[in-house]
Write a protein that holds these residues in place. Structure first.
Motif, mmCIF file in Angstrom:
data_model
loop_
_atom_site.group_PDB
_atom_site.id
_atom_site.type_symbol
_atom_site.label_atom_id
_atom_site.label_comp_id
_atom_site.label_asym_id
_atom_site.label_seq_id
_atom_site.Cartn_x
_atom_site.Cartn_y
_atom_site.Cartn_z
ATOM 1 N N ILE A 299 17.418 61.593 -118.416
ATOM 2 C CA ILE A 299 16.430 61.244 -117.387
ATOM 3 C C ILE A 299 17.095 60.195 -116.518
ATOM 4 C CG2 ILE A 299 14.129 60.329 -116.501
ATOM 5 C CD1 ILE A 299 13.896 62.935 -118.010
ATOM 6 N N SER B 28 18.536 61.147 -112.554
ATOM 7 C CA SER B 28 17.871 60.266 -111.420
ATOM 8 C C SER B 28 18.934 59.412 -110.731
ATOM 9 C CB SER B 28 16.889 59.426 -112.136
ATOM 10 O OG SER B 28 15.869 59.962 -112.575
ATOM 11 N N CYS C 213 15.940 69.638 -107.859
ATOM 12 C CA CYS C 213 16.147 68.417 -108.989
ATOM 13 C C CYS C 213 15.093 67.605 -109.192
ATOM 14 C CB CYS C 213 17.070 67.593 -108.318
ATOM 15 S SG CYS C 213 18.703 68.135 -107.879
ATOM 16 N N LEU D 85 13.132 67.350 -113.086
ATOM 17 C CA LEU D 85 13.054 66.067 -113.635
ATOM 18 C C LEU D 85 11.302 66.094 -114.089
ATOM 19 C CD1 LEU D 85 14.679 63.433 -111.254
ATOM 20 C CD2 LEU D 85 14.569 63.365 -113.820
ATOM 21 N N GLN E 139 20.938 70.597 -115.425
ATOM 22 C CA GLN E 139 21.246 69.298 -114.643
ATOM 23 C C GLN E 139 22.457 69.646 -113.890
ATOM 24 O OE1 GLN E 139 20.921 66.065 -117.292
ATOM 25 N NE2 GLN E 139 18.656 65.811 -116.800
#
Length: 148
Positions: free
Chosen positions: A65, A69, A96, A100, A121
């Motif tokens: 994560i 980010s 995106c 998430l 990702q």
């Protein structure tokens, strides 16, 4: 903090609540940018929200994560022209943020593990980087000048 024990189980709900608020704020910024392209406040808000999400994820050792980010935030921050994002770039950023949010839901509440295929990702980051031209890295530019 490790992803096990009572501390983890107590900290996770608070993290998830904060992460949800940060993602909602980022989505609102994207929606705003669809309407008003050159709003630097919306860009700054989205970057700050993604950065805060990454920092919070770091505290809980949620590396996937955190890194995702930060990659999104970096692509926005390093854009040649961040206030001129076109629809395809905004749509790629939306994808995106959607991933998430989905990944946050997949965190095992007992162990803190997030089992995922990082290929999605990677492909989304690649899509964003294709839609948002990036500034040349400062190191590369300095290195190229020295070589001349």
């Amino acid at each position: 903090m490790m992803n096990d024990g009572n501390e983890w189980q107590l900290a996770l709900p608070e993290f998830l609540h904060e992460a949800e608020k940060l993602l909602i704020r980022s989505e609102e910024c994207l929606n705003h940018l669809h309407l008003i392209r050159n709003d630097s406040d919306a860009i700054d808000c989205m970057k700050a929200s993604l950065n805060k999400l990454a920092e919070s994820a770091d505290c809980l050792a949620l590396q996937a994560i955190s890194e995702f980010s930060r990659q999104i935030q970096y692509l926005i921050a390093n854009a040649v022209s961040p206030v001129q994002l076109h629809d395809q770039a905004l749509d790629a950023l939306h994808d995106c943020l959607t991933l998430l949010a989905w990944q946050l839901e997949l965190i095992d509440i007992r162990t803190g593990k997030l089992s995922l295929d990082e290929e999605e990702q990677s492909s989304l980051i690649e899509a964003v980087s294709l839609q948002i031209p990036q500034k040349a890295h400062q190191y590369t530019a300095q290195h190229d000048r020295r070589a001349q």
